[in-house]
Design a protein around this motif. Sequence first.
Motif, PDB file in Angstrom:
ATOM      1  N   TRP A   1      36.006  33.534  47.438  1.00  0.00           N
ATOM      2  CA  TRP A   1      36.169  34.710  46.585  1.00  0.00           C
ATOM      3  C   TRP A   1      34.874  35.525  46.531  1.00  0.00           C
ATOM      4  CZ3 TRP A   1      41.031  35.638  44.939  1.00  0.00           C
ATOM      5  CH2 TRP A   1      41.940  34.561  45.016  1.00  0.00           C
TER       6      TRP A   1
ATOM      7  N   THR B   1      43.059  37.254  49.171  1.00  0.00           N
ATOM      8  CA  THR B   1      44.008  37.281  48.048  1.00  0.00           C
ATOM      9  C   THR B   1      44.987  36.129  48.184  1.00  0.00           C
ATOM     10  OG1 THR B   1      45.406  38.801  49.278  1.00  0.00           O
ATOM     11  CG2 THR B   1      43.875  39.778  47.694  1.00  0.00           C
TER      12      THR B   1
ATOM     13  N   GLU C   1      37.888  34.778  34.780  1.00  0.00           N
ATOM     14  CA  GLU C   1      38.187  35.821  35.763  1.00  0.00           C
ATOM     15  C   GLU C   1      39.306  35.377  36.702  1.00  0.00           C
ATOM     16  OE1 GLU C   1      36.910  38.866  35.953  1.00  0.00           O
ATOM     17  OE2 GLU C   1      35.197  38.686  34.611  1.00  0.00           O
TER      18      GLU C   1
ATOM     19  N   TYR D   1      42.845  37.142  37.073  1.00  0.00           N
ATOM     20  CA  TYR D   1      43.308  37.592  38.394  1.00  0.00           C
ATOM     21  C   TYR D   1      44.737  37.105  38.646  1.00  0.00           C
ATOM     22  CZ  TYR D   1      43.817  38.011  43.418  1.00  0.00           C
ATOM     23  OH  TYR D   1      44.292  38.323  44.662  1.00  0.00           O
TER      24      TYR D   1
ATOM     25  N   GLN E   1      44.670  44.440  40.063  1.00  0.00           N
ATOM     26  CA  GLN E   1      44.406  43.334  40.972  1.00  0.00           C
ATOM     27  C   GLN E   1      43.129  43.586  41.766  1.00  0.00           C
ATOM     28  OE1 GLN E   1      47.649  42.114  43.532  1.00  0.00           O
ATOM     29  NE2 GLN E   1      46.265  41.008  44.891  1.00  0.00           N
TER      30      GLN E   1
ATOM     31  N   MET F   1      40.103  43.123  39.439  1.00  0.00           N
ATOM     32  CA  MET F   1      39.862  41.713  39.126  1.00  0.00           C
ATOM     33  C   MET F   1      39.335  40.981  40.361  1.00  0.00           C
ATOM     34  SD  MET F   1      40.110  41.472  36.010  1.00  0.00           S
ATOM     35  CE  MET F   1      39.549  39.802  36.101  1.00  0.00           C
ATOM     36  N   ARG F   2      39.778  41.370  41.521  1.00  0.00           N
ATOM     37  CA  ARG F   2      39.287  40.762  42.759  1.00  0.00           C
ATOM     38  C   ARG F   2      37.799  41.081  42.939  1.00  0.00           C
ATOM     39  NH1 ARG F   2      37.200  38.279  45.318  1.00  0.00           N
ATOM     40  NH2 ARG F   2      37.389  37.684  47.479  1.00  0.00           N
TER      41      ARG F   2
END
Length: 175
Positions: free
Chosen positions: A70, A77, A127, A131, A141, A144-145
């Motif tokens: 990440w 994703t 987090e 997500y 999305q 949050m990514r």
Amino acid sequence: MDAGTAAVLGALAGSVATIGAAMATGWAQREGARITARSEHRRERREPRYNAYKEFIAEATRMRNASAVWGIDLSHTSEVDDEIIDYWRLVENALKNKARDVVLAGPTKVTKAVIELERLATELVVEFMTYRDVVGQEPLQSEMRRQLLLKAREFESALVSFKLSAQVALDDDGS
């Protein structure tokens, strides 16, 4: 000065010199004993610190490894389910359990680094959970990514800082 006075003064000077030498020897012995005791104390503190730091680094590395993908690829994703969230929580709890030992072992600079890693671990899990809740909802999305990427990198940086602080603490000989 007559011979009797000279003899008394000579004896007095010899006595003062003997007393001074005895005091200096006593002081040197006490100082040597203090240095030895301090050295032994530091050695006894080093081993528990080493073990606490080592175990904490293992748990922090698990957290870093879980978050590594990440923190590298913004387009990553993968599916996030309850099993993955449970794993992250497990790693976070293990990290916090080991953090207690490190905090007690000290010193303050290392303790501050551990507190920072604990905070970041909690933020990473939050987090990650957020997500999971916004997957499929653009632009949330993507945001949050991006937040996950930043937190993962921040955690990695804090882990490096902790390792360096721990090394300095272990190398400290008190001089």
